[in-house]
Design an enzyme around this catalytic site. Structure first.
Site, PDB file in Angstrom:
ATOM      1  N   ASP A  54       5.756  -1.121   6.004  1.00 24.88           N
ATOM      2  CA  ASP A  54       5.415  -2.103   5.354  1.00 24.88           C
ATOM      3  C   ASP A  54       5.995  -1.322   3.816  1.00 24.88           C
ATOM      4  O   ASP A  54       6.589  -0.334   3.587  1.00 24.88           O
ATOM      5  CB  ASP A  54       3.708  -2.654   4.861  1.00 24.88           C
ATOM      6  N   ASP A  55       6.185  -2.324   2.491  1.00 28.48           N
ATOM      7  CA  ASP A  55       6.340  -2.097   1.285  1.00 28.48           C
ATOM      8  C   ASP A  55       7.592  -2.128   0.941  1.00 28.48           C
ATOM      9  O   ASP A  55       7.942  -1.835  -0.421  1.00 28.48           O
ATOM     10  CB  ASP A  55       5.371  -0.850   1.197  1.00 28.48           C
ATOM     11  N   HIS A 105       4.945  -9.154   3.356  1.00 30.35           N
ATOM     12  CA  HIS A 105       4.181  -8.452   2.374  1.00 30.35           C
ATOM     13  C   HIS A 105       3.709  -9.049   1.397  1.00 30.35           C
ATOM     14  O   HIS A 105       3.523  -7.237   0.519  1.00 30.35           O
ATOM     15  CB  HIS A 105       4.319  -7.233   3.101  1.00 30.35           C
ATOM     16  N   HIS A 109       2.736  -7.646  -3.436  1.00 29.34           N
ATOM     17  CA  HIS A 109       1.874  -6.396  -2.971  1.00 29.34           C
ATOM     18  C   HIS A 109       0.471  -6.814  -3.656  1.00 29.34           C
ATOM     19  O   HIS A 109      -0.116  -5.646  -4.216  1.00 29.34           O
ATOM     20  CB  HIS A 109       2.177  -5.053  -3.015  1.00 29.34           C
ATOM     21  N   HIS A 196       5.471   3.478   6.377  1.00 27.19           N
ATOM     22  CA  HIS A 196       6.325   2.809   4.904  1.00 27.19           C
ATOM     23  C   HIS A 196       7.703   3.427   5.396  1.00 27.19           C
ATOM     24  O   HIS A 196       8.438   4.428   4.994  1.00 27.19           O
ATOM     25  CB  HIS A 196       5.527   2.938   4.033  1.00 27.19           C
TER      26      HIS A 196
HETATM   27 ZN   LIG Z   1       1.377  -2.313   2.310  1.00 29.51          ZN
END
Ligand SMILES: [Zn+2]
Length: 248
Positions: A54-55, A105, A109, A196
């Protein structure tokens, strides 16, 4: 285009042993491999996991991760933050071309439960539109930041909601050893691992996790492949955390 072939069996392993997948209930057996070395054949299909990130994307760290995954012939799933897409277009195209799954995502965020319908569409729909422009038509499933959803989000998701079952909290510190141990201690067949790709330490840990799990006989799949292999039909607005093997 997404590849559906399973990856992850290192070529080096093939020289050492012969692994044959057997159906449930079949006895393990010993067979004579080429070169006449006797090897034990494991029973049952190999365990499967999905690594998810993610991210990102982030040019330096994500690029290094992609190269490491490609070297190991492993695919993962990346849930991208829309505001980070600009400037990383080639990276994302390479990510998808290598067979990795790409998802959303949100754009900034944000916690999706705080959003009006209009803002949800801006956060999720706008990111999907950017990915469609870049990679072509696709579903681009949503992973909600913080894993928090409500009934409105479930209605608006326009696809399945992908959570996770193993969380080493890799954002908390840059202790690669701790992150690797946290995953290896808890991981089991069918898990979705959350990491991440914006941290160097997470990339280091992820590649060590891949090596360790390959050694344990695990194979890696994207979330979509894992779901498909476990016979689960993705449903709109349903939360998924893992796809364990079906008991027979
Ligand atoms: Zn995240």
């Amino acid at each position: 285009m997404r590849r559906y072939g399973l990856q992850g069996v290192g070529l080096g392993m093939l020289g050492l042993c012969l692994i044959l997948a057997l159906g449930p209930g079949e006895e393990p057996e010993v067979r004579e491999a080429a070169g006449s070395a006797l090897v034990e054949v494991e029973s049952g299909p190999p365990p499967l996991v999905a690594l998810t990130f993610d991210d990102g994307p982030r040019e330096v760290t994500t690029r290094r991760l992609l190269e490491g995954l490609e070297l190991r012939e492993v695919n993962a799933t990346f849930f991208l933050v829309g505001s980070r897409i600009q400037g990383c277009e080639a990276l994302i195209q390479d990510m998808a071309a290598a067979g990795n799954q790409v998802g959303v995502h949100t754009y900034d965020h944000v916690m999706v439960t705080d959003l009006s319908r209009r803002d949800f569409d801006l956060q999720v729909g706008k990111t999907r539109a950017l990915l469609i422009d870049l990679l072509g038509e696709g579903e681009y499933w949503l992973r909600p930041p913080y894993g928090i959803v409500d009934q409105s989000v479930e209605r608006w998701a326009d696809g399945p909601l992908i959570l996770w079952s193993v969380d080493p909290e890799d954002w908390k510190d840059s202790d690669t050893d701790r992150i690797v141990a946290a995953v290896l201690e808890h991981v089991k067949d069918g898990d979705i691992i959350l990491m991440h790709d914006i941290y160097q330490s997470s990339v280091d840990a992820a590649l060590r996790i891949v090596d360790a799990l390959l050694e344990r006989g695990y194979l890696f799949a994207t979330v979509e492949q894992l779901m498909d292999l476990r016979g689960v039909e993705p449903e709109q607005g349903i939360l998924y955390t893992a796809f364990p093997p079906v008991e027979r």
